[in-house]
Design a protein around this motif. Sequence first.
Motif, PDB file in Angstrom:
ATOM      1  N   CYS A  97       3.798  -4.374  12.324  1.00 54.66           N
ATOM      2  CA  CYS A  97       3.634  -5.175  11.111  1.00 54.66           C
ATOM      3  C   CYS A  97       2.888  -4.316  10.091  1.00 54.66           C
ATOM      4  CB  CYS A  97       2.810  -6.427  11.410  1.00 54.66           C
ATOM      5  SG  CYS A  97       3.636  -7.645  12.427  1.00 54.66           S
ATOM      6  N   ASN A  98       3.550  -3.920   9.019  1.00 60.72           N
ATOM      7  CA  ASN A  98       2.910  -3.108   7.984  1.00 60.72           C
ATOM      8  C   ASN A  98       2.630  -3.988   6.774  1.00 60.72           C
ATOM      9  OD1 ASN A  98       2.299  -1.205   5.875  1.00 60.72           O
ATOM     10  ND2 ASN A  98       3.162   0.380   7.206  1.00 60.72           N
ATOM     11  N   ASN A  99       1.335  -4.188   6.484  1.00 62.74           N
ATOM     12  CA  ASN A  99       0.951  -5.099   5.403  1.00 62.74           C
ATOM     13  C   ASN A  99       1.006  -4.458   4.020  1.00 62.74           C
ATOM     14  OD1 ASN A  99      -1.571  -3.779   4.796  1.00 62.74           O
ATOM     15  ND2 ASN A  99      -2.525  -4.831   6.515  1.00 62.74           N
ATOM     16  N   GLY A 100       1.401  -3.200   3.950  1.00 56.91           N
ATOM     17  CA  GLY A 100       1.538  -2.538   2.658  1.00 56.91           C
ATOM     18  C   GLY A 100       0.272  -1.880   2.147  1.00 56.91           C
ATOM     19  N   GLY A 101      -0.866  -2.191   2.771  1.00 57.18           N
ATOM     20  CA  GLY A 101      -2.104  -1.506   2.418  1.00 57.18           C
ATOM     21  C   GLY A 101      -3.086  -2.352   1.624  1.00 57.18           C
ATOM     22  N   PHE A 102      -4.361  -2.011   1.784  1.00 57.82           N
ATOM     23  CA  PHE A 102      -5.462  -2.624   1.039  1.00 57.82           C
ATOM     24  C   PHE A 102      -6.175  -1.548   0.225  1.00 57.82           C
ATOM     25  CE2 PHE A 102      -5.526  -5.113   5.133  1.00 57.82           C
ATOM     26  CZ  PHE A 102      -5.091  -6.326   4.606  1.00 57.82           C
ATOM     27  N   ASN A 103      -6.979  -1.973  -0.741  1.00 58.30           N
ATOM     28  CA  ASN A 103      -8.047  -1.123  -1.239  1.00 58.30           C
ATOM     29  C   ASN A 103      -9.215  -1.241  -0.266  1.00 58.30           C
ATOM     30  OD1 ASN A 103      -6.773  -0.136  -3.572  1.00 58.30           O
ATOM     31  ND2 ASN A 103      -7.351  -1.948  -4.747  1.00 58.30           N
ATOM     32  N   TRP A 104     -10.100  -0.247  -0.257  1.00 55.44           N
ATOM     33  CA  TRP A 104     -11.177  -0.223   0.723  1.00 55.44           C
ATOM     34  C   TRP A 104     -12.529  -0.041   0.055  1.00 55.44           C
ATOM     35  CZ3 TRP A 104     -10.289  -1.256   5.789  1.00 55.44           C
ATOM     36  CH2 TRP A 104      -8.947  -1.287   6.183  1.00 55.44           C
ATOM     37  N   ILE A 105     -13.514  -0.739   0.597  1.00 55.01           N
ATOM     38  CA  ILE A 105     -14.899  -0.579   0.174  1.00 55.01           C
ATOM     39  C   ILE A 105     -15.644   0.117   1.304  1.00 55.01           C
ATOM     40  CG2 ILE A 105     -17.042  -1.775  -0.405  1.00 55.01           C
ATOM     41  CD1 ILE A 105     -15.331  -4.002  -1.621  1.00 55.01           C
ATOM     42  N   HIS A 106     -16.281   1.238   0.988  1.00 55.86           N
ATOM     43  CA  HIS A 106     -17.020   2.018   1.983  1.00 55.86           C
ATOM     44  C   HIS A 106     -18.518   1.910   1.698  1.00 55.86           C
ATOM     45  CE1 HIS A 106     -13.286   3.810   3.419  1.00 55.86           C
ATOM     46  NE2 HIS A 106     -12.952   4.016   2.157  1.00 55.86           N
ATOM     47  N   HIS A 107     -19.265   1.453   2.697  1.00 48.80           N
ATOM     48  CA  HIS A 107     -20.699   1.260   2.544  1.00 48.80           C
ATOM     49  C   HIS A 107     -21.457   2.485   3.058  1.00 48.80           C
ATOM     50  CE1 HIS A 107     -20.322  -3.023   1.468  1.00 48.80           C
ATOM     51  NE2 HIS A 107     -19.279  -3.005   2.280  1.00 48.80           N
ATOM     52  N   ASP A 108     -22.697   2.612   2.608  1.00 56.17           N
ATOM     53  CA  ASP A 108     -23.510   3.773   2.967  1.00 56.17           C
ATOM     54  C   ASP A 108     -23.773   3.864   4.470  1.00 56.17           C
ATOM     55  OD1 ASP A 108     -23.636   4.484   0.319  1.00 56.17           O
ATOM     56  OD2 ASP A 108     -25.596   3.533  -0.041  1.00 56.17           O
ATOM     57  N   ASP A 109     -23.743   2.721   5.166  1.00 51.44           N
ATOM     58  CA  ASP A 109     -24.003   2.739   6.612  1.00 51.44           C
ATOM     59  C   ASP A 109     -22.758   3.082   7.423  1.00 51.44           C
ATOM     60  OD1 ASP A 109     -22.488   0.467   6.320  1.00 51.44           O
ATOM     61  OD2 ASP A 109     -23.967  -0.915   7.169  1.00 51.44           O
ATOM     62  N   GLY A 110     -21.652   3.443   6.740  1.00 55.27           N
ATOM     63  CA  GLY A 110     -20.418   3.815   7.425  1.00 55.27           C
ATOM     64  C   GLY A 110     -19.455   2.663   7.620  1.00 55.27           C
ATOM     65  N   PHE A 111     -19.892   1.450   7.280  1.00 61.16           N
ATOM     66  CA  PHE A 111     -19.025   0.284   7.432  1.00 61.16           C
ATOM     67  C   PHE A 111     -17.976   0.259   6.322  1.00 61.16           C
ATOM     68  CE2 PHE A 111     -18.038  -4.236   6.729  1.00 61.16           C
ATOM     69  CZ  PHE A 111     -17.646  -4.599   8.003  1.00 61.16           C
ATOM     70  N   SER A 112     -16.732  -0.020   6.704  1.00 64.40           N
ATOM     71  CA  SER A 112     -15.644  -0.111   5.741  1.00 64.40           C
ATOM     72  C   SER A 112     -15.001  -1.488   5.847  1.00 64.40           C
ATOM     73  CB  SER A 112     -14.579   0.962   6.004  1.00 64.40           C
ATOM     74  OG  SER A 112     -15.113   2.254   5.864  1.00 64.40           O
ATOM     75  N   ARG A 113     -14.548  -2.010   4.717  1.00 66.81           N
ATOM     76  CA  ARG A 113     -13.847  -3.286   4.751  1.00 66.81           C
ATOM     77  C   ARG A 113     -12.732  -3.299   3.714  1.00 66.81           C
ATOM     78  NH1 ARG A 113     -16.016  -6.972   0.787  1.00 66.81           N
ATOM     79  NH2 ARG A 113     -17.896  -6.151  -0.205  1.00 66.81           N
ATOM     80  N   PRO A 114     -11.645  -3.995   4.027  1.00 64.64           N
ATOM     81  CA  PRO A 114     -10.520  -4.075   3.099  1.00 64.64           C
ATOM     82  C   PRO A 114     -10.852  -4.979   1.925  1.00 64.64           C
ATOM     83  CG  PRO A 114     -10.099  -5.416   5.020  1.00 64.64           C
ATOM     84  CD  PRO A 114     -11.377  -4.699   5.290  1.00 64.64           C
ATOM     85  N   HIS A 115     -10.248  -4.676   0.785  1.00 67.75           N
ATOM     86  CA  HIS A 115     -10.515  -5.453  -0.427  1.00 67.75           C
ATOM     87  C   HIS A 115      -9.251  -5.527  -1.264  1.00 67.75           C
ATOM     88  CE1 HIS A 115     -12.510  -7.029  -3.961  1.00 67.75           C
ATOM     89  NE2 HIS A 115     -12.067  -6.015  -4.668  1.00 67.75           N
ATOM     90  N   GLY A 116      -8.588  -6.672  -1.236  1.00 67.42           N
ATOM     91  CA  GLY A 116      -7.433  -6.891  -2.099  1.00 67.42           C
ATOM     92  C   GLY A 116      -6.240  -6.015  -1.754  1.00 67.42           C
ATOM     93  N   ARG A 117      -5.213  -6.152  -2.530  1.00 63.57           N
ATOM     94  CA  ARG A 117      -3.985  -5.379  -2.348  1.00 63.57           C
ATOM     95  C   ARG A 117      -4.182  -3.951  -2.840  1.00 63.57           C
ATOM     96  NH1 ARG A 117       1.161  -7.259  -5.799  1.00 63.57           N
ATOM     97  NH2 ARG A 117      -0.140  -6.318  -7.413  1.00 63.57           N
ATOM     98  N   ALA A 118      -3.640  -2.989  -2.105  1.00 62.48           N
ATOM     99  CA  ALA A 118      -3.774  -1.580  -2.493  1.00 62.48           C
ATOM    100  C   ALA A 118      -3.200  -1.351  -3.891  1.00 62.48           C
ATOM    101  CB  ALA A 118      -3.056  -0.686  -1.490  1.00 62.48           C
ATOM    102  N   ASP A 119      -3.868  -0.505  -4.655  1.00 62.70           N
ATOM    103  CA  ASP A 119      -3.363  -0.178  -5.990  1.00 62.70           C
ATOM    104  C   ASP A 119      -1.963   0.419  -5.913  1.00 62.70           C
ATOM    105  OD1 ASP A 119      -5.721  -1.089  -7.123  1.00 62.70           O
ATOM    106  OD2 ASP A 119      -6.642   0.909  -7.179  1.00 62.70           O
ATOM    107  N   GLY A 120      -1.688   1.150  -4.828  1.00 63.67           N
ATOM    108  CA  GLY A 120      -0.376   1.773  -4.665  1.00 63.67           C
ATOM    109  C   GLY A 120       0.586   0.949  -3.836  1.00 63.67           C
ATOM    110  N   TYR A 121       0.300  -0.339  -3.684  1.00 62.32           N
ATOM    111  CA  TYR A 121       1.141  -1.210  -2.854  1.00 62.32           C
ATOM    112  C   TYR A 121       2.588  -1.187  -3.328  1.00 62.32           C
ATOM    113  CZ  TYR A 121       3.038  -5.559  -0.893  1.00 62.32           C
ATOM    114  OH  TYR A 121       3.817  -6.494  -0.249  1.00 62.32           O
TER     115      TYR A 121
END
Length: 206
Positions: free
Chosen positions: A67-91
């Motif tokens: 299942c390919n969701n087409g991609g997200f934008n990502w938020i990267h935190h200083d502690d190394g934690f990453s989380r998806p955010h919205g639809r990828a700009d290049g979707y």
Amino acid sequence: LNFREVTSGLKFPEGPIAMADGSVLVVEIEGARLIRVLPDGAKQVVADLGGGPNGAAIGPDGKCYVCNNGGFNWIHHDDGFSRPHGRADGYEKGGIQRVDLQTGAVEWLYTHCDGNPIMGPNDIVFDADGGMWFTDHGKSYDRLMDRGAVFYARTDGSFITEAAFPMITANGVGLSPDGQTLYATETETGRLWAWPILGPGELAKQ
């Protein structure tokens, strides 16, 4: 319970598949790859998938269906934690990909159903007849949200149908042990849905 870390450094892994040889296949949503993790923790790239590979399962032909969701934008935190955010700009698109595990060849099997685009597939399960049930999480971007759905499809590309719509962020999907009930979850609502299965791609709506 005792836990052992097998490997690390994966970029948002999802959809683990335990293989007969002791390895585990996982997709990386952020890394956009299908990875094989060996029992000693070594990682091998099986295929570069692009987009945002989310769930995966082995089909009756021994190939891996993603299942390919087409991609997200990502938020990267200083502690190394990453989380998806919205639809990828290049979707560009979401859909179901088929991967030959021997060659790494990738093909898009389904990107639309009845003329409607599949927005953000999330999870997948095969039934005893070799058909696949999969969820579409939809996509959220700007002020908009594309509603999700549950689909059923054949592996030869000949048949796909929308089995349940609308769903609000459809996520996990599974079958009862007897194969007579389909279960699907919704992330945002916190709900678990269950439907009696009447036939291939046909659910009893209650």
